[in-house]
Design a protein around this motif. Structure first.
Motif, PDB file in Angstrom:
ATOM      1  N   GLU A 156     -57.503  60.084  45.537  1.00  0.00           N
ATOM      2  CA  GLU A 156     -57.822  58.967  46.446  1.00  0.00           C
ATOM      3  C   GLU A 156     -59.211  58.395  46.149  1.00  0.00           C
ATOM      4  OE1 GLU A 156     -58.081  58.157  51.279  1.00  0.00           O
ATOM      5  OE2 GLU A 156     -57.492  60.144  50.484  1.00  0.00           O
ATOM      6  N   SER A 157     -60.214  59.263  45.880  1.00  0.00           N
ATOM      7  CA  SER A 157     -61.553  58.784  45.550  1.00  0.00           C
ATOM      8  C   SER A 157     -61.556  58.035  44.236  1.00  0.00           C
ATOM      9  CB  SER A 157     -62.523  59.962  45.488  1.00  0.00           C
ATOM     10  OG  SER A 157     -62.600  60.621  46.734  1.00  0.00           O
ATOM     11  N   MET A 158     -60.790  58.530  43.262  1.00  0.00           N
ATOM     12  CA  MET A 158     -60.718  57.820  41.980  1.00  0.00           C
ATOM     13  C   MET A 158     -60.082  56.446  42.153  1.00  0.00           C
ATOM     14  SD  MET A 158     -59.606  60.949  39.445  1.00  0.00           S
ATOM     15  CE  MET A 158     -59.411  59.869  38.026  1.00  0.00           C
ATOM     16  N   ALA A 159     -59.064  56.374  43.025  1.00  0.00           N
ATOM     17  CA  ALA A 159     -58.427  55.072  43.255  1.00  0.00           C
ATOM     18  C   ALA A 159     -59.384  54.104  43.956  1.00  0.00           C
ATOM     19  CB  ALA A 159     -57.161  55.261  44.091  1.00  0.00           C
ATOM     20  N   LYS A 160     -60.248  54.619  44.822  1.00  0.00           N
ATOM     21  CA  LYS A 160     -61.213  53.743  45.497  1.00  0.00           C
ATOM     22  C   LYS A 160     -62.370  53.353  44.579  1.00  0.00           C
ATOM     23  CE  LYS A 160     -60.422  55.544  50.157  1.00  0.00           C
ATOM     24  NZ  LYS A 160     -61.028  56.277  51.298  1.00  0.00           N
ATOM     25  N   GLY A 161     -62.596  54.081  43.492  1.00  0.00           N
ATOM     26  CA  GLY A 161     -63.703  53.774  42.595  1.00  0.00           C
ATOM     27  C   GLY A 161     -65.000  54.472  42.946  1.00  0.00           C
ATOM     28  N   ASP A 162     -64.888  55.596  43.645  1.00  0.00           N
ATOM     29  CA  ASP A 162     -66.104  56.325  44.008  1.00  0.00           C
ATOM     30  C   ASP A 162     -66.757  57.002  42.807  1.00  0.00           C
ATOM     31  OD1 ASP A 162     -65.719  55.581  46.613  1.00  0.00           O
ATOM     32  OD2 ASP A 162     -64.658  57.441  47.170  1.00  0.00           O
ATOM     33  N   PHE A 163     -66.029  57.241  41.740  1.00  0.00           N
ATOM     34  CA  PHE A 163     -66.568  57.914  40.568  1.00  0.00           C
ATOM     35  C   PHE A 163     -66.991  56.946  39.463  1.00  0.00           C
ATOM     36  CE2 PHE A 163     -63.493  61.584  41.731  1.00  0.00           C
ATOM     37  CZ  PHE A 163     -64.390  62.027  42.700  1.00  0.00           C
ATOM     38  N   GLU A 164     -67.009  55.650  39.764  1.00  0.00           N
ATOM     39  CA  GLU A 164     -67.342  54.667  38.729  1.00  0.00           C
ATOM     40  C   GLU A 164     -68.843  54.608  38.432  1.00  0.00           C
ATOM     41  OE1 GLU A 164     -65.252  53.006  36.949  1.00  0.00           O
ATOM     42  OE2 GLU A 164     -63.464  53.745  37.988  1.00  0.00           O
TER      43      GLU A 164
END
Length: 373
Positions: A204-212
């Motif tokens: 879910e965090s990867m889909a939101k872009g928190d790790f960008e």
């Protein structure tokens, strides 16, 4: 040899044909290597007299006396007193004494057995019930059969009791294993659920872009150690945990123990300094109360040390218990040394102030002298 045997047999036959009254001299001869004689001791007293012994002597004394006399009178001994006739009489006396002593010993044994039988017959009737563990009734043979049956029954009961206990232990073990399997299955389910939850949160965090916006995105992990004997994956994971503030449980407990003991020592020294010197009865009572509180806190800290020793992975890192008495004496010594230093500082301060006042007075007098001039 054949001629010698024939001569011996002929002499023996001739001597046997001659009546005893007509025998004018003593005769003895050797037949099959055994000395024979017609002179024998009349009674036991003569036998003891020939052996130079007294009645009532032991068997060893008889044997030793016969041995000594045989050395003197045996024809083959080579001594000056060797005499075959005397030796034959001594040998016959020795045999008579031995037979007498053996008969006497047998008669004494028979008398002892008779006395034992008398005592046995006089034993009370209730003594028979002391045998067979007091089981049964009737004649001894009937009681013996009843006792054997009792032993069989008791053995069967013991076997049944042992089998019952064994089955109970097996049942308890099976229940414990079942409970352990249930706990392990629950733990596995919880672990799998946590892993799925963590994986869902990461996705879910990867889909939101928190790790960008991460600084190390797309770059390999830095190798923190060049030692080939250390697993790089384990070392990197440990380094990541350390950088993010994670600490193992035993390190946290060790830090807590050190901070607690330092705080307790400081509080103990402060309470002692607060009481000061000299110690009045009221102050001594307060000091005892503070020492009791300190002892209780040390006991709680020692329990915490036990918890630490159970989880610490290195044996050399284990800690020993603190001794409340030693800690109290150490606090008293530190208080005394601190008071001594304070007293020295005060004396130095007073000396400095007195020297300054004396200097001021001297300068004032000089100034007055100058003005008056």
């Amino acid at each position: 040899m054949m001629m010698l045997r024939k001569i011996q047999c002929r002499v023996w036959m001739c001597s046997a044909l001659v009546p005893k009254k007509d025998k004018p001299f003593l005769h003895h001869f050797i037949y099959h290597h055994r000395l024979l004689s017609d002179l024998r001791p009349k009674n036991i007293k003569d036998s003891y007299r020939l052996l130079n012994l007294q009645e009532g002597c032991s068997l060893d004394d008889v044997r030793n006396s016969f041995r000594d006399l045989a050395k003197q009178y045996h024809p083959d001994s080579g001594s000056a007193t060797a005499d075959s006739a005397t030796f034959v009489q001594i040998e016959e006396a020795y045999r008579v004494v031995l037979n007498y002593m053996t008969k006497k010993m047998k008669s004494s044994e028979n008398n002892e057995e008779d006395e034992e039988d008398k005592f046995k017959s006089k034993t009370p009737q209730h003594r028979q019930y002391l045998s067979f563990e007091g089981v049964g009734f009737g004649t001894p043979s009937q009681r013996e059969k009843q006792y054997m049956q009792f032993r069989v029954d008791r053995a069967s009961e013991q076997v049944m009791e042992y089998r019952k206990q064994k089955m109970e232990r097996e049942l308890i073990m099976s229940e414990a294993m079942l409970a352990k399997d249930v706990r392990q299955s629950k733990k596995a389910k919880i672990t799998q659920a946590i892993e799925r939850l963590v994986e869902d949160l990461i996705q879910e965090s990867m889909a939101k872009g928190d790790f960008e916006n991460l600084s190390g995105k797309g770059k390999p992990l830095q190798k923190f150690s060049d030692c080939p004997h250390i697993d790089p994956m384990t070392h990197n994971l440990n380094r990541i945990l350390i950088d993010n503030g994670y600490q193992p449980e035993w390190i946290l407990i060790q830090k807590e123990i050190r901070e607690t003991i330092e705080k307790l020592r400081k509080d103990m020294i402060a309470s002692r300094n607060k009481l000061g010197e000299p110690m009045t009865p009221q102050k001594e009572k307060q000091w005892k109360e503070s020492c009791e509180q300190f002892t209780e806190r040390i006991q709680a800290l020692n329990k915490r040390i036990n918890d630490f020793n159970l989880v610490v992975p290195i044996l050399s890192r284990q800690m020993v218990h603190f001794n409340a008495g030693k800690e109290i004496s150490r606090a008293q010594e530190s208080c005394k040394s601190q008071m001594k230093r304070n007293s020295e500082k005060e004396t130095k301060k007073t000396e400095n102030e007195s020297s300054r006042s004396s200097d001021i007075k001297a300068s004032f007098f000089k100034w007055m002298n100058l003005i008056l001039k």
